[in-house]
Every structure is written in C-alpha cells, then in structure tokens.
Design a protein around this motif. Sequence first.
Motif, PDB file in Angstrom:
ATOM      1  N   ASN A   1       2.047   5.098  13.366  1.00  0.00           N
ATOM      2  CA  ASN A   1       3.229   4.784  12.573  1.00  0.00           C
ATOM      3  C   ASN A   1       3.017   3.570  11.675  1.00  0.00           C
ATOM      4  O   ASN A   1       2.396   2.585  12.094  1.00  0.00           O
ATOM      5  CB  ASN A   1       4.426   4.514  13.493  1.00  0.00           C
ATOM      6  N   ALA A   2       3.543   3.665  10.465  1.00  0.00           N
ATOM      7  CA  ALA A   2       3.607   2.513   9.560  1.00  0.00           C
ATOM      8  C   ALA A   2       5.070   2.389   9.151  1.00  0.00           C
ATOM      9  O   ALA A   2       5.533   3.126   8.287  1.00  0.00           O
ATOM     10  CB  ALA A   2       2.720   2.745   8.346  1.00  0.00           C
TER      11      ALA A   2
ATOM     12  N   VAL B   1      11.330  -4.880  10.000  1.00  0.00           N
ATOM     13  CA  VAL B   1      12.770  -5.136   9.848  1.00  0.00           C
ATOM     14  C   VAL B   1      13.051  -6.530   9.310  1.00  0.00           C
ATOM     15  O   VAL B   1      13.932  -6.727   8.489  1.00  0.00           O
ATOM     16  CB  VAL B   1      13.514  -4.978  11.193  1.00  0.00           C
ATOM     17  N   ARG B   2      12.215  -7.511   9.734  1.00  0.00           N
ATOM     18  CA  ARG B   2      12.525  -8.887   9.338  1.00  0.00           C
ATOM     19  C   ARG B   2      11.959  -9.246   7.968  1.00  0.00           C
ATOM     20  O   ARG B   2      12.323 -10.248   7.393  1.00  0.00           O
ATOM     21  CB  ARG B   2      11.997  -9.864  10.400  1.00  0.00           C
ATOM     22  N   ASP B   3      11.011  -8.440   7.459  1.00  0.00           N
ATOM     23  CA  ASP B   3      10.467  -8.713   6.124  1.00  0.00           C
ATOM     24  C   ASP B   3      10.071  -7.381   5.503  1.00  0.00           C
ATOM     25  O   ASP B   3       9.004  -6.844   5.772  1.00  0.00           O
ATOM     26  CB  ASP B   3       9.245  -9.637   6.221  1.00  0.00           C
ATOM     27  N   LYS B   4      10.940  -6.829   4.663  1.00  0.00           N
ATOM     28  CA  LYS B   4      10.777  -5.457   4.155  1.00  0.00           C
ATOM     29  C   LYS B   4       9.557  -5.278   3.259  1.00  0.00           C
ATOM     30  O   LYS B   4       9.234  -4.165   2.870  1.00  0.00           O
ATOM     31  CB  LYS B   4      12.048  -5.033   3.396  1.00  0.00           C
ATOM     32  N   ASP B   5       8.872  -6.391   2.899  1.00  0.00           N
ATOM     33  CA  ASP B   5       7.651  -6.270   2.096  1.00  0.00           C
ATOM     34  C   ASP B   5       6.462  -5.838   2.952  1.00  0.00           C
ATOM     35  O   ASP B   5       5.393  -5.554   2.434  1.00  0.00           O
ATOM     36  CB  ASP B   5       7.304  -7.613   1.447  1.00  0.00           C
ATOM     37  N   TYR B   6       6.670  -5.802   4.247  1.00  0.00           N
ATOM     38  CA  TYR B   6       5.552  -5.488   5.155  1.00  0.00           C
ATOM     39  C   TYR B   6       5.801  -4.214   5.954  1.00  0.00           C
ATOM     40  O   TYR B   6       6.938  -3.841   6.205  1.00  0.00           O
ATOM     41  CB  TYR B   6       5.324  -6.656   6.132  1.00  0.00           C
ATOM     42  N   PHE B   7       4.673  -3.578   6.302  1.00  0.00           N
ATOM     43  CA  PHE B   7       4.717  -2.451   7.247  1.00  0.00           C
ATOM     44  C   PHE B   7       4.097  -2.920   8.565  1.00  0.00           C
ATOM     45  O   PHE B   7       3.153  -3.721   8.564  1.00  0.00           O
ATOM     46  CB  PHE B   7       3.899  -1.269   6.725  1.00  0.00           C
ATOM     47  N   ILE B   8       4.612  -2.376   9.653  1.00  0.00           N
ATOM     48  CA  ILE B   8       4.006  -2.650  10.968  1.00  0.00           C
ATOM     49  C   ILE B   8       3.299  -1.372  11.428  1.00  0.00           C
ATOM     50  O   ILE B   8       3.917  -0.308  11.498  1.00  0.00           O
ATOM     51  CB  ILE B   8       5.080  -3.038  12.002  1.00  0.00           C
ATOM     52  N   ILE B   9       2.022  -1.502  11.698  1.00  0.00           N
ATOM     53  CA  ILE B   9       1.223  -0.326  12.073  1.00  0.00           C
ATOM     54  C   ILE B   9       0.984  -0.309  13.580  1.00  0.00           C
ATOM     55  O   ILE B   9       0.556  -1.323  14.160  1.00  0.00           O
ATOM     56  CB  ILE B   9      -0.159  -0.345  11.377  1.00  0.00           C
TER      57      ILE B   9
ATOM     58  N   ARG C   1       1.872   7.646   9.468  1.00  0.00           N
ATOM     59  CA  ARG C   1       3.196   8.260   9.378  1.00  0.00           C
ATOM     60  C   ARG C   1       4.204   7.162   9.054  1.00  0.00           C
ATOM     61  O   ARG C   1       4.341   6.204   9.811  1.00  0.00           O
ATOM     62  CB  ARG C   1       3.552   8.923  10.713  1.00  0.00           C
ATOM     63  N   SER C   2       4.883   7.321   7.934  1.00  0.00           N
ATOM     64  CA  SER C   2       5.792   6.251   7.495  1.00  0.00           C
ATOM     65  C   SER C   2       7.243   6.565   7.829  1.00  0.00           C
ATOM     66  O   SER C   2       8.123   5.749   7.615  1.00  0.00           O
ATOM     67  CB  SER C   2       5.640   6.030   5.984  1.00  0.00           C
ATOM     68  N   ASP C   3       7.474   7.776   8.310  1.00  0.00           N
ATOM     69  CA  ASP C   3       8.858   8.145   8.628  1.00  0.00           C
ATOM     70  C   ASP C   3       8.838   9.140   9.778  1.00  0.00           C
ATOM     71  O   ASP C   3       8.312  10.245   9.641  1.00  0.00           O
ATOM     72  CB  ASP C   3       9.515   8.782   7.386  1.00  0.00           C
ATOM     73  N   VAL C   4       9.380   8.755  10.915  1.00  0.00           N
ATOM     74  CA  VAL C   4       9.316   9.631  12.079  1.00  0.00           C
ATOM     75  C   VAL C   4      10.344  10.754  12.019  1.00  0.00           C
ATOM     76  O   VAL C   4      10.262  11.715  12.775  1.00  0.00           O
ATOM     77  CB  VAL C   4       9.486   8.849  13.405  1.00  0.00           C
ATOM     78  N   GLU C   5      11.319  10.648  11.087  1.00  0.00           N
ATOM     79  CA  GLU C   5      12.382  11.647  10.993  1.00  0.00           C
ATOM     80  C   GLU C   5      12.065  12.706   9.921  1.00  0.00           C
ATOM     81  O   GLU C   5      12.419  13.870  10.064  1.00  0.00           O
ATOM     82  CB  GLU C   5      13.727  10.998  10.619  1.00  0.00           C
ATOM     83  N   ALA C   6      11.419  12.279   8.848  1.00  0.00           N
ATOM     84  CA  ALA C   6      11.243  13.149   7.668  1.00  0.00           C
ATOM     85  C   ALA C   6      10.400  14.372   8.017  1.00  0.00           C
ATOM     86  O   ALA C   6       9.612  14.345   8.967  1.00  0.00           O
ATOM     87  CB  ALA C   6      10.572  12.366   6.542  1.00  0.00           C
ATOM     88  N   PRO C   7      10.600  15.466   7.240  1.00  0.00           N
ATOM     89  CA  PRO C   7       9.820  16.679   7.510  1.00  0.00           C
ATOM     90  C   PRO C   7       8.322  16.455   7.279  1.00  0.00           C
ATOM     91  O   PRO C   7       7.929  15.534   6.565  1.00  0.00           O
ATOM     92  CB  PRO C   7      10.361  17.697   6.505  1.00  0.00           C
TER      93      PRO C   7
ATOM     94  N   LEU D   1       4.362  10.806   5.268  1.00  0.00           N
ATOM     95  CA  LEU D   1       3.090  10.083   5.394  1.00  0.00           C
ATOM     96  C   LEU D   1       2.918   9.021   4.303  1.00  0.00           C
ATOM     97  O   LEU D   1       3.497   9.132   3.226  1.00  0.00           O
ATOM     98  CB  LEU D   1       1.915  11.068   5.316  1.00  0.00           C
ATOM     99  N   ALA D   2       2.109   8.007   4.630  1.00  0.00           N
ATOM    100  CA  ALA D   2       1.787   6.960   3.655  1.00  0.00           C
ATOM    101  C   ALA D   2       0.314   6.609   3.759  1.00  0.00           C
ATOM    102  O   ALA D   2      -0.252   6.599   4.845  1.00  0.00           O
ATOM    103  CB  ALA D   2       2.637   5.719   3.921  1.00  0.00           C
ATOM    104  N   MET D   3      -0.307   6.321   2.622  1.00  0.00           N
ATOM    105  CA  MET D   3      -1.734   5.960   2.580  1.00  0.00           C
ATOM    106  C   MET D   3      -1.873   4.505   2.152  1.00  0.00           C
ATOM    107  O   MET D   3      -1.220   4.059   1.210  1.00  0.00           O
ATOM    108  CB  MET D   3      -2.469   6.854   1.577  1.00  0.00           C
TER     109      MET D   3
END
Lengths: 379, 410
Positions: B151-152, B156-164, B186-192, B197-199
Amino acid sequence: MSLALRLTESEEMLKKTALDFVRRDAPKEVIQDLQESDTGYTEELWRKVVEMGWPGLIVPEQYGGFGNSLTSAGVLFEALGTGPLPGPYFSSGILGSLIILEAGTEEQKQRILPAIAKGEQILTLALTEPGYSWEPGAVQTTAESKNGDFVLDGLKLFTMDAQAATHFIVVARTGKRADTARGISLFLVDRESDGLSVRRLPGFLAGRTFEVKLDSVKVPRADMLGDMDEGWQALEQGIAKSIPVLCAYKAGGCQAVVEMALEYSRLRIQFGTAIGRFQRVQDMIIEMVDHSDAARWTTYESLWKLDTQRSAAESVHLAKAVSSEAYWQVCSLAHRVFSGISYSKEHPVSFHTRASRSLYNYLGEPSYHRQQLARLLTL
Amino acid sequence: MDFSLEFEYTKEQERFAEEVRDWLDENVPKDLASPRDPLKVSYEQWQRRRELGRKLGKKGWLYPGYPREYGGGGMDADHRFILIQELAKRHLGLPPYHDAGGTLGAPAIVACGTEEQKKRLLPPIFTGEACTWQLFTEPEAGTDEANQQTNALRFVRDKDYFIINGGKIFVGGMYAPPDQFLLLTRSDVEAPRHQNLAMFIAPANLPGITIIPLDLFIPAMFTLISGETVDSADGVKYQVFFDDVRIHESCLIGGERDGWRVANATLEVEHGAGGGRWIRRNIVVEKLLDQCKSNPNVVKRLRENPQLLDTVVDIYIGAQIERLFAMRNSSGVGAPYAGPQLELYSKNYGVRLTADIAKVLGPYALTDDGEWGLDEGIFEVAERGGICIAPGGTPEALKIIMSRALAIGR
C-alpha cells in the motif's frame, strides 16, 4: 546494417497479382475440382498463367524467360500456396527449368527453356522408384545405348504431375560404378513415347502422384541432358535450388490455414463464447503461428542465400525440414480448431491437408533433410 | 530481401566506431571480468562496472537513444548499433550492470511523466548516477501483476507524502542496495482493479526499507546468459520490505491512480514490443556444435547413438528459428504479435535445450569444474538458465499477450 526483410516494390506487385489471381480465378469450388482432376489445371487457367509469364519467371531472358530471382519465385509460390492452387507450375517452371539450366547443353537450353516459358512444354521430374529414396543408389531404371539412341526400362513411382506433363525428366542408370552418384544420366522423355504409361495413385491424400512405367522407351541421343553418366550432380543442384520455392508454397499454405483458424476462432461460439477465448484453443493457434512463421523465414533466408551465391546447403535442408513439418502440423492443428466441419471435402482446410500430405515427402521428407543437416553439423 | 548482418560503415560512422574503440581502450579496466555466470561477479567488479557506467553516462553513451536534454545520447539507430557492437566485442552490454528499473522505467517516465519529472528523474538514470531496481513482483502479484498488496496511502498528517507498507519479492539483481526503486504500489484499497495503483521512482535508502537476498540457483534467463554479453543478467534476487516508509509525492510517475498505465508502458518493452531485442549470437549453441565436431568423447557418443544426431539437429533448427524471428523483429517487419512470440519461443527453446544439451553432452553439462567442465562451464550455466523462465513474464503469460495481439484473447 544491411538487414532488410521487406519485399521489394516489384515483389509486392507480383504478390498482389498472384493473390488476386487465386481469389478471382481459383475460388474454393475451382480448387476442389482441380484437386480431383488428373492434371490439376484447366486449359483456361494454363493460358492465363502463361499470359502472366509465370512459367518463365526464373528462365533467363536469353532463353525466352523473365530472368527473375528465386526470391521472386518464392513470392509467387507463397501466394499460389494460399489456394492452394494445384497444377504443374512448380514441376515445370521451377524444377524443370532449373534442372535443364543445370544439366542441359547450350543447344538443349535454347530448345527446351523457351518452350517451358511459353507454356508449350510441361516438364516434371521422374526420379523415385519402388525402392523409394532421394539418394542416387536407389535409381534402378536403366538406359541402354542402342544405335546411337537410348532405350529406357524401369518404373518411376510417386512422380508428381505426370498427367499434366508433356515431357518427363527421367533419371536413369547408364553405367555401374562403385560411387552410386556416378553412372546416372538424365533424359527428356516425351510423354507420347511408345512404351510409356502413366497411372494415378489412388488415395485422397496422395494428391497427384503417379506411377510411370517405361517399357523399352526409345529416347534420341539429343535428348540426353548434358553428359552421359554425369547427371546426378546437375540434378542435385537443380533440386536444391528448387526446394525453397516449394517451401514458399507450403509457407503460403500455412498462412492461409492460420488465417482461417484465426477467423473461425473469433466467430465460432461454444459455451456462449468465441472459442478463441479458450486458452487451449489459443495454445493451438500459437503453435500454428510459430510453425507458419518458421516456415516462411527459413524459406526466405535460403532463397536469399541462393540468389546471392552464398553457401546455401544447410539453409535449404533447414527450410525443407521445417516447412514440410510446419505445413503438416498446421493442418493437423487446424482440424482440431475447426473439428467436424473441416472433415468435409469442400472445406478449404481439407485442400491444404491434402497438399500438406502429398508434398510432405516430395523432394525429401523432413527426416531425409534432417539427416543431411546432421551430416553437415557433426562430421 | 537481405539477411546479411554485415554493417558497412560510412566514413562518418567509421570515425565514430574508431572514437568508441579508442575510448573503450582507455576507459574499460583491463581486468574487468565478464564471467558467464553473473553470480560470480564480485562486489569490487560490480563497483567497477558502475564506475564505467558513469563514465559512459557522461558521454551520453549509457542510454544513447534518449534525448540529450534528459542526459541521453540523442543517437540514431545506426550509431547505437555501432556502440553496442563495439561494447559486445568486449563482452559488455548497455548498461554494463543490472539496471532493470532504468531500462524499463525510462520509457515509462518518457511516456507518462510530466516535463518536470522527465528533467528531474531521467538524467540520474541516463548518466549512470542512479542504479534502479524494478519492484513490481509480490508474493500475491506474480503473473497477476495488478493484484498489488503493497500500500501507498496518503499520509494523514502531511498530504504531500505517501506511507508505504508491504513487501516485494524476486526483485533486484547483482548487489544491494541500489540507488532507487521503480516501485509499483496500491494507492487505493477501495478502488476497482487497475484503477487503484500508483508508480513511484523512490530512493532506496529511506528509513523503514529492508533488503534481504534470496538464495536461488538460477543464474539468469537463458536468452541472457547465452549471448555475448552477460552483464544485464541478474541471478541474484532479493526481497524488499517497506515498513511505514515515507515518500514525497514528487516521486509519483503519472497520476495517483495511473500506476497500471505506467506499468504497462514498461511491460510492453519487457514483453518485446517495438521490435524486441537486438539479434544475439547464441554462444551456448555455437559451443555445443563445436563440441559435436571436436570433442572425441562427444563424437563417440554421437556415433554410438544415432538418436543423438536428431537431438543435435533439433538444437540447430530451434536456434535458427529463434535467430530468424529476432532478425524479423529487428528489421521491423514483424506483425503485432512478433514481440511476445519471440520471447515465448526463446523461453520454450531454452527449456528444451536444457534437456537436449544433457542428452548430447551427458553429465559433463552439469559441472563447471575446472578439470571436467566443458568450455569454461558454459553448459552448467545454461542448464540452470534454461529453467529460469519467469522473469519478464512466464510463457503462459506471454501466450495470453500473444493471443491478445492475434485478436483472439481478452
């Protein structure tokens, strides 16, 4: 890099003309009739083919032909193979011409080649016999010198296009030597000669193969091609140069069958879906495509080597081993894709199955050419 | 048609070839080893290859086909061919070290990145400053690559970052760590599926990243180890774990839900699109045929068992067909299915070859012993390499791709 594998503009044109011809003049009903017939052609078709200059395509210009490359001949026969158009076009225009070119004296070339190019004479090779083999040792037919002429006795088996031919190139033994390739001579024998009889071999898959009996057939000395006892090498050369053109015919057949199978697998619905969606069917089609492409590219490389005077022996054996096997397998797999419908004599796949079987052994089956490859690779 | 591979240089090209030769004479370390088994490249040797890569990169020769403004060489196909030929004579490929994330990531960045990203992300790859691993495969995302579990998610505390968070397996090559990763997540666990996905191109040294080597017996794919150059081969594979790793959003390639499209831009290259690879010599087959003519032991085996002659012919025929498919693809006359067809053919041929080599050479094929192994152990490497068919897609996956190109598959 010099690597360039596109057809030239004139080759593209030849291909288009030939494909148009097959579509227009030899639709499937015609091809079925031609396959049933003993000659494989009609007067009308022959006239059209001669008008287009195809029997003389590779005959040098000084002998009344067009002097085209073997690659061009490959392009033409690849297109004819899509039919597959039966008829003595290969036997006469390619194999016949090339053997005359290799074996004939200057006088014979001037006499015979223009007649081939104009479609007045149709040649075919009568080589194999009951002791079936493509090696010189199996030639038992004899030619005895009598009063300056020759008398031929023997039996030729599995001769292609014998009913269509006006003349046979008969391979006969004129001398006994330790080296079986020596003591063999080639004769141009008129089909109307006394003592010569022809019988088509029955069998749906036998194609147009014949038994040719030579019972004291008189042949004038002028029709012995080249030197006495020295015919085998010239014959071998002529056959080697012809083989890739025959391979091109098979490659064209493969492509036509692949295209039919692709189309069918997109349209045929079973279990509510096109059968091409089934991976087992895809497996078969992928195998067919691989066979087909392998046949095509091994063929064109050998044609290129021959046209550019490169050493081509390995390539020729490779092309024949690959394309004979490919055509056979592609058809077998097509029957699995089409199933019942393709067992009909009217179904185009069955035309190709017939051709793939009857041409499988012609000028050497894969096992023969693989043996030759093994010899070249390991000794 | 012209099947010849002879390359007649123009005066200008000859001058360039000479320049390349002179430069390589001067800059390739004399004792740079090119073992056929990539597992035998020492760490020190690998560092030298990286160093050579940086030098090539400065000249625009590391990724010669890409635009100069991004650090590439801006060279046409002929000049690239000359460069590759001269390097091959020294048993070197381009890049001369494992850089799968670069060779496959670069086309994705070119196709999907913003102008700013191209200017920022491409030069380090093209100049050899950054060695990049491709991180796609996961325990649950093998052939089913879209099934990413790493997951990426936006921090929550800094929207400029992703947590992997998650783990990758069967990735990387040669020596760890690399400089950066081409990372599919995977950037969204809900989306189809496919829209989730995100690269990223992400630094490899961030806190929370753990790299663990796998103990594998395969050296690399057969197609790689049978060629003149072996340095793109990667026998060493790793697991990479991400534990609350923070990546800045500037590392994203394409949009946050664009990962599948970006991944496909790389996969098309990997699956042989665009003509596929250069025509390679098959050194293994060449050496095998030499053995059949010159090794008295093998000659005797062939004499005693004529069945083996047929095996030799099978090997020869397969190699010719593979070569001709590659020539067809290189000259640009292949149909849309030609790329995956060649990859598939090569892999299947490699598998068949492992059995055929063993038949012809006997147990000599299985050892690289200095005394009893043949041709410096090349067959021992080939026996392992033939088994390695998964990288770049299993044959079964390639069949699916080929069927799609034939317009029968989904």
